[in-house]
Design an enzyme around this catalytic site. Structure first.
Site, short mmCIF file in Angstrom:
data_model
loop_
_atom_site.label_atom_id
_atom_site.label_comp_id
_atom_site.label_asym_id
_atom_site.label_seq_id
_atom_site.Cartn_x
_atom_site.Cartn_y
_atom_site.Cartn_z
N SER A 1 -33.33 -21.27 -12.02
CA SER A 1 -33.91 -20.42 -10.97
C SER A 1 -34.74 -19.25 -11.50
CB SER A 1 -32.81 -19.88 -10.04
OG SER A 1 -32.13 -20.94 -9.43
N HIS B 1 -33.12 8.27 -22.69
CA HIS B 1 -32.05 7.29 -22.54
C HIS B 1 -32.69 5.92 -22.47
CE1 HIS B 1 -28.48 5.24 -20.95
NE2 HIS B 1 -29.25 4.74 -20.00
N SER C 1 -31.49 1.76 -21.80
CA SER C 1 -30.41 0.81 -21.53
C SER C 1 -30.97 -0.42 -20.84
CB SER C 1 -29.32 1.45 -20.66
OG SER C 1 -29.77 1.58 -19.32
N GLY D 1 -29.17 -1.77 -18.29
CA GLY D 1 -28.60 -1.75 -16.95
C GLY D 1 -27.56 -2.82 -16.68
N ARG D 2 -26.99 -3.39 -17.74
CA ARG D 2 -25.99 -4.45 -17.56
C ARG D 2 -24.59 -3.88 -17.77
NH1 ARG D 2 -29.27 -9.14 -18.11
NH2 ARG D 2 -27.54 -10.36 -17.28
N SER E 1 -23.84 -5.24 -22.03
CA SER E 1 -24.36 -3.89 -21.83
C SER E 1 -24.86 -3.33 -23.15
CB SER E 1 -23.27 -2.98 -21.26
OG SER E 1 -23.71 -1.65 -21.18
N ASN F 1 -28.70 7.06 -26.36
CA ASN F 1 -29.40 8.29 -26.02
C ASN F 1 -29.92 8.93 -27.30
OD1 ASN F 1 -28.61 8.30 -23.11
ND2 ASN F 1 -26.56 8.52 -23.99
N ASP G 1 -21.48 0.95 -26.43
CA ASP G 1 -21.72 -0.49 -26.32
C ASP G 1 -22.24 -1.09 -27.62
OD1 ASP G 1 -21.04 -0.70 -23.57
OD2 ASP G 1 -22.99 0.14 -23.04
#
Length: 302
Positions: A130, A165, A167, A169-170, A175, A179, A217
């Site tokens: 998809s 920052h 990232s 966003g997970r 993740s 920073n 992370d």
């Protein structure tokens, strides 16, 4: 399956995105804003500065190919499987900035901005799953720049300081974030520009377990993404060339990105991009690969 099947849909999306971006992006460079600030300091015209402006490059690559897709990053995610992703995908970058004060709010010609850069990697050719957006990186930042009046070799030097920052966003095992506080030295001479940006990563607490939503992370991200970036730009006969280098002097890991742009007309430029090394995206920060893509970018000072 032929990769050309989805190209009409992709180019419709491209045209819509570029049309929308052209309405909101002001293509004035920092030097042009500074010149306006010197020539017109009247309070009645101060609102001219408070508009969205282009920050970094804005582009879309309908085709970008990797020689070593990072399947390992998705092995522990039940809803994803790395072997279902394609080696060819699309990538785009949207980058804007917004001045928070009029130029010269502390000293002549200085500036203070909020910036936002979004990069996304779209599996547009993966019909079987998809066509998901595989990875999106968000990079908000606040930065201050000050031309210092030093003119070595008849060029101009600007100093900068910022905090950012970054990232994807997970959550949980995929993740990625960090920073940074960075300094910046910018040298311009005609069509040549050089940016040197060292940074310091702000420390985070360690995770108690891999599934802990709190904590670092990616504690080893500096080993791969490095501690500085050197960016060189030059233009010859309206053909823009760029080289970006990141490196960690201890681990000798990093990356090199090369860019080439050329005019297409109507404010658009063709754009070729080549990347080799670590950290092409946050999910790939510790993954070594080569990527090459072709597409279109909005006209800029590149």
């Amino acid at each position: 399956m032929s990769i050309y099947t989805n190209l009409p849909k992709l180019f419709v999306m491209l045209l819509l995105m570029l049309a929308n971006a052209s309405l909101v992006l002001a293509q004035d460079s920092d030097e042009h804003v500074a010149e306006q600030a010197q020539s017109n300091r009247a309070p009645s015209n101060s609102n001219v500065y408070f508009i969205l402006q282009a920050h970094k490059k804005n582009y879309i690559l309908p085709l970008i190919y990797t020689d070593n897709f990072n399947e390992q990053a998705y092995q522990d995610v039940p809803s994803l499987s790395g072997d279902e992703f394609k080696d060819i995908e699309a990538k785009y970058q949207l980058s804007v900035k917004f001045p928070l004060f009029n130029p010269g709010f502390l000293v002549d010609n200085d500036s203070f901005h909020f910036g936002m850069t979004i990069q996304s990697w779209w599996q547009i050719y993966a019909d079987e799953i998809s066509k998901p957006f595989r990875e999106t990186n968000y990079q908000p930042e606040f930065f201050y720049r000050l031309p210092i009046g030093w003119q070595p070799f008849d060029g101009n030097v600007t100093l900068g300081l910022g905090v950012e920052h970054q990232s994807n966003g997970r959550s949980q095992v995929i993740s990625r974030s960090w920073n940074r506080i960075y300094g910046e030295v910018i040298y311009t001479h005609g069509l040549f520009k050089a940016y040197f940006r060292p940074w310091y990563r702000l420390p985070e607490d360690e995770k108690e377990s891999p599934d802990d939503p709190k904590g670092d992370d990616n504690p080893d991200i500096g080993d791969y993404m490095g501690h500085y970036q050197l960016q060189l730009q030059y233009a010859v006969y309206d053909v823009g060339m760029e080289m970006v280098i990141r490196n960690n002097l201890s681990t000798h890991k990093g990356a090199v990105e090369l860019g080439l742009s050329f005019p297409l007309g109507s404010g658009l430029r063709g754009y070729l991009q080549y990347f080799t090394g670590y950290g092409e995206s946050m999910i790939d920060y510790d993954h070594n690969q080569q990527r090459i893509g072709i597409g279109i970018m909005l006209d800029s000072d590149f």
